[in-house]
Scaffold this active site. Structure first.
Site, PDB file in Angstrom:
ATOM      1  N   ASN A   1       0.879  -1.158   0.000  1.00  0.00           N
ATOM      2  CA  ASN A   1       0.000   0.000   0.000  1.00  0.00           C
ATOM      3  C   ASN A   1       0.924   1.216   0.000  1.00  0.00           C
ATOM      4  OD1 ASN A   1      -1.883   1.964   0.432  1.00  0.00           O
ATOM      5  ND2 ASN A   1      -2.698   1.105   2.337  1.00  0.00           N
TER       6      ASN A   1
ATOM      7  N   ARG B   1      -2.686  -2.331  -3.298  1.00  0.00           N
ATOM      8  CA  ARG B   1      -3.915  -1.581  -3.068  1.00  0.00           C
ATOM      9  C   ARG B   1      -3.868  -0.374  -3.996  1.00  0.00           C
ATOM     10  NH1 ARG B   1      -5.979   0.985   2.634  1.00  0.00           N
ATOM     11  NH2 ARG B   1      -7.875   1.908   1.793  1.00  0.00           N
TER      12      ARG B   1
ATOM     13  N   HIS C   1     -12.710   2.541   0.408  1.00  0.00           N
ATOM     14  CA  HIS C   1     -12.578   1.530   1.484  1.00  0.00           C
ATOM     15  C   HIS C   1     -13.212   0.199   1.086  1.00  0.00           C
ATOM     16  CE1 HIS C   1     -12.325   5.191   4.316  1.00  0.00           C
ATOM     17  NE2 HIS C   1     -11.125   4.702   4.174  1.00  0.00           N
TER      18      HIS C   1
ATOM     19  N   LEU D   1     -14.342   3.426  10.469  1.00  0.00           N
ATOM     20  CA  LEU D   1     -13.951   4.702  11.072  1.00  0.00           C
ATOM     21  C   LEU D   1     -12.451   4.703  11.358  1.00  0.00           C
ATOM     22  CD1 LEU D   1     -16.927   5.033  13.634  1.00  0.00           C
ATOM     23  CD2 LEU D   1     -16.866   5.737  11.227  1.00  0.00           C
TER      24      LEU D   1
ATOM     25  N   ARG E   1     -10.456  15.723   6.801  1.00  0.00           N
ATOM     26  CA  ARG E   1     -11.365  15.992   5.660  1.00  0.00           C
ATOM     27  C   ARG E   1     -12.767  16.309   6.193  1.00  0.00           C
ATOM     28  NH1 ARG E   1     -10.248  10.417   2.790  1.00  0.00           N
ATOM     29  NH2 ARG E   1      -8.342  10.120   3.979  1.00  0.00           N
TER      30      ARG E   1
ATOM     31  N   ARG F   1      -7.581  10.052  19.486  1.00  0.00           N
ATOM     32  CA  ARG F   1      -7.054   9.808  20.843  1.00  0.00           C
ATOM     33  C   ARG F   1      -6.781  11.104  21.590  1.00  0.00           C
ATOM     34  NH1 ARG F   1      -3.103   5.416  18.321  1.00  0.00           N
ATOM     35  NH2 ARG F   1      -3.286   7.000  16.709  1.00  0.00           N
TER      36      ARG F   1
ATOM     37  N   GLY G   1      -9.403   1.890  12.751  1.00  0.00           N
ATOM     38  CA  GLY G   1      -8.760   2.445  13.958  1.00  0.00           C
ATOM     39  C   GLY G   1      -9.714   2.932  15.036  1.00  0.00           C
ATOM     40  N   ILE G   2     -10.628   3.833  14.692  1.00  0.00           N
ATOM     41  CA  ILE G   2     -11.558   4.377  15.685  1.00  0.00           C
ATOM     42  C   ILE G   2     -12.655   3.357  15.985  1.00  0.00           C
ATOM     43  CG2 ILE G   2     -13.245   6.211  16.128  1.00  0.00           C
ATOM     44  CD1 ILE G   2     -11.597   7.995  14.178  1.00  0.00           C
ATOM     45  N   GLY G   3     -13.177   2.722  14.950  1.00  0.00           N
ATOM     46  CA  GLY G   3     -14.263   1.752  15.125  1.00  0.00           C
ATOM     47  C   GLY G   3     -13.852   0.582  16.001  1.00  0.00           C
TER      48      GLY G   3
ATOM     49  N   GLU H   1      -7.611  -5.445   5.237  1.00  0.00           N
ATOM     50  CA  GLU H   1      -7.575  -5.190   3.793  1.00  0.00           C
ATOM     51  C   GLU H   1      -6.433  -5.962   3.131  1.00  0.00           C
ATOM     52  OE1 GLU H   1      -7.622  -1.397   5.463  1.00  0.00           O
ATOM     53  OE2 GLU H   1      -8.853  -0.541   3.860  1.00  0.00           O
TER      54      GLU H   1
HETATM   55  P1  ADP Z   1      -6.042   4.873   8.287  1.00  0.00           P
HETATM   56  O1  ADP Z   1      -5.800   3.429   7.837  1.00  0.00           O
HETATM   57  O2  ADP Z   1      -7.207   5.534   7.647  1.00  0.00           O
HETATM   58  O3  ADP Z   1      -4.816   5.710   8.357  1.00  0.00           O
HETATM   59  P2  ADP Z   1      -6.684   3.668  10.835  1.00  0.00           P
HETATM   60  O4  ADP Z   1      -7.813   2.768  10.503  1.00  0.00           O
HETATM   61  O5  ADP Z   1      -5.381   3.048  11.170  1.00  0.00           O
HETATM   62  O6  ADP Z   1      -6.514   4.811   9.776  1.00  0.00           O
HETATM   63  O7  ADP Z   1      -7.146   4.582  12.047  1.00  0.00           O
HETATM   64  C1  ADP Z   1      -6.288   5.545  12.573  1.00  0.00           C
HETATM   65  C2  ADP Z   1      -7.056   6.395  13.540  1.00  0.00           C
HETATM   66  O8  ADP Z   1      -7.654   5.574  14.547  1.00  0.00           O
HETATM   67  C3  ADP Z   1      -6.168   7.362  14.309  1.00  0.00           C
HETATM   68  O9  ADP Z   1      -6.085   8.584  13.653  1.00  0.00           O
HETATM   69  C4  ADP Z   1      -6.904   7.537  15.613  1.00  0.00           C
HETATM   70  O10 ADP Z   1      -7.680   8.683  15.522  1.00  0.00           O
HETATM   71  C5  ADP Z   1      -7.825   6.351  15.705  1.00  0.00           C
HETATM   72  N1  ADP Z   1      -7.566   5.554  16.906  1.00  0.00           N
HETATM   73  C6  ADP Z   1      -6.600   4.642  17.096  1.00  0.00           C
HETATM   74  N2  ADP Z   1      -6.655   4.165  18.360  1.00  0.00           N
HETATM   75  C7  ADP Z   1      -7.696   4.788  18.981  1.00  0.00           C
HETATM   76  C8  ADP Z   1      -8.279   4.734  20.282  1.00  0.00           C
HETATM   77  N3  ADP Z   1      -7.795   3.938  21.217  1.00  0.00           N
HETATM   78  N4  ADP Z   1      -9.330   5.539  20.530  1.00  0.00           N
HETATM   79  C9  ADP Z   1      -9.815   6.357  19.575  1.00  0.00           C
HETATM   80  N5  ADP Z   1      -9.304   6.454  18.357  1.00  0.00           N
HETATM   81  C10 ADP Z   1      -8.267   5.676  18.041  1.00  0.00           C
END
Ligand code: ADP
Length: 400
Positions: free
Chosen positions: A13, A100, A188, A216, A248, A292, A335-337, A386
């Site tokens: 990626n 990807r 996605h 998320l 964004r 975070r 990450g957030i989800g 992914e």
């Molecule tokens: P991408 O692949 O789009 O770069 P990710 O799916 O890895 O992103 O998600 C990254 C985001 O997840 C970080 O910017 C952060 O905001 C969020 N994140 C990671 N850990 C936590 C947590 N413990 N609580 C809340 N948000 C988190």
């Protein structure tokens, strides 16, 4: 289809200053795909650094690569390939690579073996994703130049959404622009495809139903799946649409852009920079783009950013439930989800009217998949993968 020979498959990626990569072992007796090692080469062009972990999460590399950094991803890729191959045992040769690729345009609705014609077509799609497509294509070309015999497979973030019907995919703009490809592509897709695959494996009854998936991450979108097929999604022509993200804005009044161009002398490049890098959680909070730093921060800007993110996510879930004509399950991922119980709680609190209710203890416990109460519409946390999906596609194509 024939059995693929035993070997290592590289999944890439590639961005403008970083390459995320995963190596899978494939073609063992039971034809399973198994993670071997994976990591990231980042800071390319400033201070390149390689960090790699094995499948058992042991550190395999944590090294400065400044001495190898020639400023660009294509220039450093051959060194990365060499390093990867030096870590592979003799009976695990590199047999292929999967990429990807952000955009497959209107025609590419599934992964494919990369040829010179495909590279040309992908290059021509750059205007649809100017910040990402050129980086993806540059990595493909660099790999083809240094290893011409290595088969490469392209997997598109847009492909999974080519099933979206016109009612959900068409913008209310003059038909000539729709005909010229100004339409909802969605992104996605590999993540949604993995969730659909995971549900088919583990929850086959739910997989057949009406499922809203909330991906998320720092980029965020949602999708409506009916029987594992995408019928609607929040991202649109570009990855700016939908809910607010790290930097964004998500959906916004297009009149704002006209106003900013006319009254604030912003040109296209200014707008692009603002929309991709200065909006969303960072723009609202004026503190950070990282959840975070926001979710427990009591500064008014952080509180507002969190409230907006959660409420817009809930609104989007309700909207996708309209597209589906109901909802049988809600899945959080990325990450957030996957890691944000506070956010999942706030989102679901707004959806109580739809029969969604979280079990507070389950929501707070890491690794629990089903986090809703018994009476609720099922709400699940499923970690996305992914890279696995790309490896799976590449194996299917290489063994065809
Ligand atoms: P991408 O692949 O789009 O770069 P990710 O799916 O890895 O992103 O998600 C990254 C985001 O997840 C970080 O910017 C952060 O905001 C969020 N994140 C990671 N850990 C936590 C947590 N413990 N609580 C809340 N948000 C988190």
């Amino acid at each position: 289809m024939t059995d693929i020979k035993k070997g290592a498959l590289l999944v890439l990626n590639s961005g403008s200053s970083s390459v995320k990569f995963t190596v899978f072992q494939v073609g063992d007796a039971d034809q399973k795909i198994a993670l071997y090692f994976g990591g990231q080469l980042d800071g390319i062009g400033s201070s390149a650094h390689l960090k790699v972990k094995t499948a058992a999460k042991e550190l395999l590399a944590d090294d400065s690569w400044e001495h190898l950094d020639q400023g660009t991803v294509p220039a450093i890729l051959p060194h990365l390939l060499e390093w990867i191959e030096s870590k592979l045992p003799a009976d695990l040769p590199l047999i292929g690579a999967g990429h990807r690729v952000v955009h497959g345009g209107e025609t590419f609705d599934k992964p494919m073996l990369i040829t010179d014609e495909i590279i040309e077509k992908l290059t021509s799609l750059a205007p649809l994703a100017p910040l990402h497509q050129p980086q993806n294509v540059a990595a493909i070309k660099a790999l083809a130049a240094s290893r011409p015999d290595l088969p490469q497979v392209a997997c598109y973030d847009t492909a999974f959404h080519r099933t979206i019907p016109a009612i959900n995919g068409t913008f209310a703009i003059p038909k000539e622009y729709t005909d010229a490809g100004v339409t909802r592509y969605g992104f996605h897709g590999l993540s949604y495809e993995y969730i659909a695959y995971n549900l088919r494996q583990n929850k086959p009854d739910l997989a057949k139903g009406k499922v809203v998936v909330a991906h998320l991450g720092s980029g965020a979108s949602l999708a409506a799946l009916q029987d594992g097929v995408s019928i609607d999604t929040s991202m649109g022509f570009s990855a700016l649409d939908g809910i607010p993200m790290g930097t964004r804005p998500g959906s916004m009044d297009p009149g704002v852009l006209i106003y900013l161009m006319r009254e604030h002398n912003m040109d296209v490049d200014d707008l692009e920079k603002m929309l991709y890098y200065k909006c969303g959680i960072l723009g609202i909070s004026d503190i950070s783009n990282d959840m975070r730093d926001i979710e427990e921060n009591q500064e008014p800007g952080a509180v507002l950013a969190l409230d907006i993110f959660c409420q817009r996510t809930a609104k989007q879930i309700a909207s996708l439930a309209v597209s589906l004509g109901g909802i049988d399950a809600l899945v959080f991922t990325a990450g957030i989800g996957e890691n944000g119980p506070i956010i999942r709680d706030k989102v679901c609190a707004d959806l109580a009217f739809m029969g969604i209710k979280l079990d507070a203890e389950k929501n707070d416990t890491r690794g629990v998949e089903l986090i809703s109460t018994e009476e609720s519409v099922p709400v699940m946390v499923i970690p996305t993968d992914e890279e696995f999906m790309i490896a799976q596609h590449a194996v299917n194509i290489l063994s065809a």
